[in-house]
Design a protein around this motif. Structure first.
Motif, PDB file in Angstrom:
ATOM      1  N   SER A  33      86.648  44.862 106.225  1.00 57.21           N
ATOM      2  CA  SER A  33      85.357  45.504 106.473  1.00 57.21           C
ATOM      3  C   SER A  33      85.691  46.766 106.252  1.00 57.21           C
ATOM      4  O   SER A  33      83.972  47.569 105.761  1.00 57.21           O
ATOM      5  CB  SER A  33      85.300  45.936 108.074  1.00 57.21           C
ATOM      6  OG  SER A  33      86.878  46.862 107.896  1.00 57.21           O
ATOM      7  N   TYR A  35      92.056  38.183 111.387  1.00 59.87           N
ATOM      8  CA  TYR A  35      91.906  39.632 112.070  1.00 59.87           C
ATOM      9  C   TYR A  35      92.658  40.344 110.544  1.00 59.87           C
ATOM     10  O   TYR A  35      91.725  41.305 110.582  1.00 59.87           O
ATOM     11  CB  TYR A  35      92.594  39.851 113.304  1.00 59.87           C
ATOM     12  CG  TYR A  35      91.168  38.695 113.893  1.00 59.87           C
ATOM     13  CD1 TYR A  35      90.081  38.524 114.323  1.00 59.87           C
ATOM     14  CD2 TYR A  35      92.105  37.667 114.775  1.00 59.87           C
ATOM     15  CE1 TYR A  35      89.612  38.024 114.947  1.00 59.87           C
ATOM     16  CE2 TYR A  35      91.944  36.845 115.518  1.00 59.87           C
ATOM     17  CZ  TYR A  35      90.691  37.074 115.658  1.00 59.87           C
ATOM     18  OH  TYR A  35      90.210  35.479 116.634  1.00 59.87           O
ATOM     19  N   ARG A  89      82.229  40.816 111.439  1.00 58.27           N
ATOM     20  CA  ARG A  89      82.248  42.176 111.932  1.00 58.27           C
ATOM     21  C   ARG A  89      82.613  41.995 113.703  1.00 58.27           C
ATOM     22  O   ARG A  89      83.244  42.685 114.627  1.00 58.27           O
ATOM     23  CB  ARG A  89      80.563  42.771 111.751  1.00 58.27           C
ATOM     24  CG  ARG A  89      81.407  43.518 110.238  1.00 58.27           C
ATOM     25  CD  ARG A  89      80.241  44.762 109.639  1.00 58.27           C
ATOM     26  NE  ARG A  89      80.665  44.853 108.332  1.00 58.27           N
ATOM     27  CZ  ARG A  89      81.253  45.632 107.728  1.00 58.27           C
ATOM     28  NH1 ARG A  89      82.186  45.930 108.136  1.00 58.27           N
ATOM     29  NH2 ARG A  89      81.341  46.005 106.913  1.00 58.27           N
ATOM     30  N   GLY A 136      89.936  42.472 108.707  1.00 57.04           N
ATOM     31  CA  GLY A 136      89.834  44.807 108.931  1.00 57.04           C
ATOM     32  C   GLY A 136      89.965  45.172 107.631  1.00 57.04           C
ATOM     33  O   GLY A 136      89.462  45.803 107.007  1.00 57.04           O
ATOM     34  N   LEU A 154      89.751  43.441 118.326  1.00 55.77           N
ATOM     35  CA  LEU A 154      90.145  43.847 118.155  1.00 55.77           C
ATOM     36  C   LEU A 154      90.220  45.187 120.077  1.00 55.77           C
ATOM     37  O   LEU A 154      90.670  45.831 120.558  1.00 55.77           O
ATOM     38  CB  LEU A 154      89.607  45.344 117.569  1.00 55.77           C
ATOM     39  CG  LEU A 154      90.441  45.442 115.789  1.00 55.77           C
ATOM     40  CD1 LEU A 154      89.178  46.060 115.251  1.00 55.77           C
ATOM     41  CD2 LEU A 154      92.058  45.831 116.228  1.00 55.77           C
ATOM     42  N   LEU A 213      85.935  40.440 114.884  1.00 54.73           N
ATOM     43  CA  LEU A 213      86.979  41.688 114.918  1.00 54.73           C
ATOM     44  C   LEU A 213      86.780  42.800 115.820  1.00 54.73           C
ATOM     45  O   LEU A 213      88.128  43.270 116.163  1.00 54.73           O
ATOM     46  CB  LEU A 213      86.458  42.264 112.960  1.00 54.73           C
ATOM     47  CG  LEU A 213      87.963  44.122 112.908  1.00 54.73           C
ATOM     48  CD1 LEU A 213      88.752  42.911 112.635  1.00 54.73           C
ATOM     49  CD2 LEU A 213      87.182  43.604 111.755  1.00 54.73           C
TER      50      LEU A 213
END
Length: 183
Positions: free
Chosen positions: A12, A5, A74, A9, A81, A77
């Motif tokens: 991203s 992750y 995405r 991240g 989150l 992730l």
């Protein structure tokens, strides 16, 4: 598990090579949040690519591969989150040390507590400066990467400093010592 992750991240924010990602872990991310070296990053990148959560974005000189996060990445992730933390596994060495502080004689415990307060003060100064010098918003309407984490760190170090000062006072009361100067 969190390394995947962290990599998603970082990606991203835009495509990056394994080298670029490793450099991010050598900075504030590795200092304050999660540490990972090349030997863990590259195998995890391969797994993420196999799961189609990232994809090759470009091939540079000498075979340097740049990766980009996919829509599936995405979503993965985002789901992570948004999911409340469910793991009860905790490995927090500083807190473990606090549990065991009573194993030290009072003078040594005071030394440890003063060191915690002094280290916290240094970190507070560093993070305060970083938060003052970073612009509060990016062009995309998002806070800069790491901004909220820096604020979290600042508050954690303030709490740690305040706790160490409180603990010194409690130790002084327990040992009936006159209060020592607090750093």
């Amino acid at each position: 598990m969190a390394l995947r992750y962290a990599l998603l991240g970082l990606l991203s924010g835009g495509p990056a090579s394994g080298y670029d990602l490793a450099k991010a872990f050598e900075g504030e991310l590795g200092t304050y949040a999660w540490n990972a070296g090349y030997n863990r990053i590259y195998p995890e990148l391969a797994r993420l690519a196999d799961e189609e959560l990232i994809e090759p974005a470009s091939q540079g000189s000498r075979g340097r591969q740049t990766y980009a996060i996919t829509q599936a990445g995405r979503r993965e992730l985002h789901a992570w989150l948004m999911k409340p933390r469910t793991s009860r596994t905790v490995r927090n060495e500083p807190v473990l040390r606090m549990f065991l502080l009573s194993a030290l004689n009072p003078d040594d415990a005071r030394t440890v507590l003063r060191d915690i307060a002094a280290n916290s003060e240094r970190q507070i100064a560093e993070l305060s400066q970083a938060l003052e010098s970073t612009p509060p918003a990016s062009p995309h309407g998002r806070l800069p990467f790491g901004w909220l984490a820096a604020g979290y760190g600042l508050h954690q170090y303030q709490a740690s400093r305040d706790w160490a000062r409180w603990a010194l006072g409690e130790l002084d009361k327990a040992t009936r010592q006159p209060p020592a100067p607090i750093p």
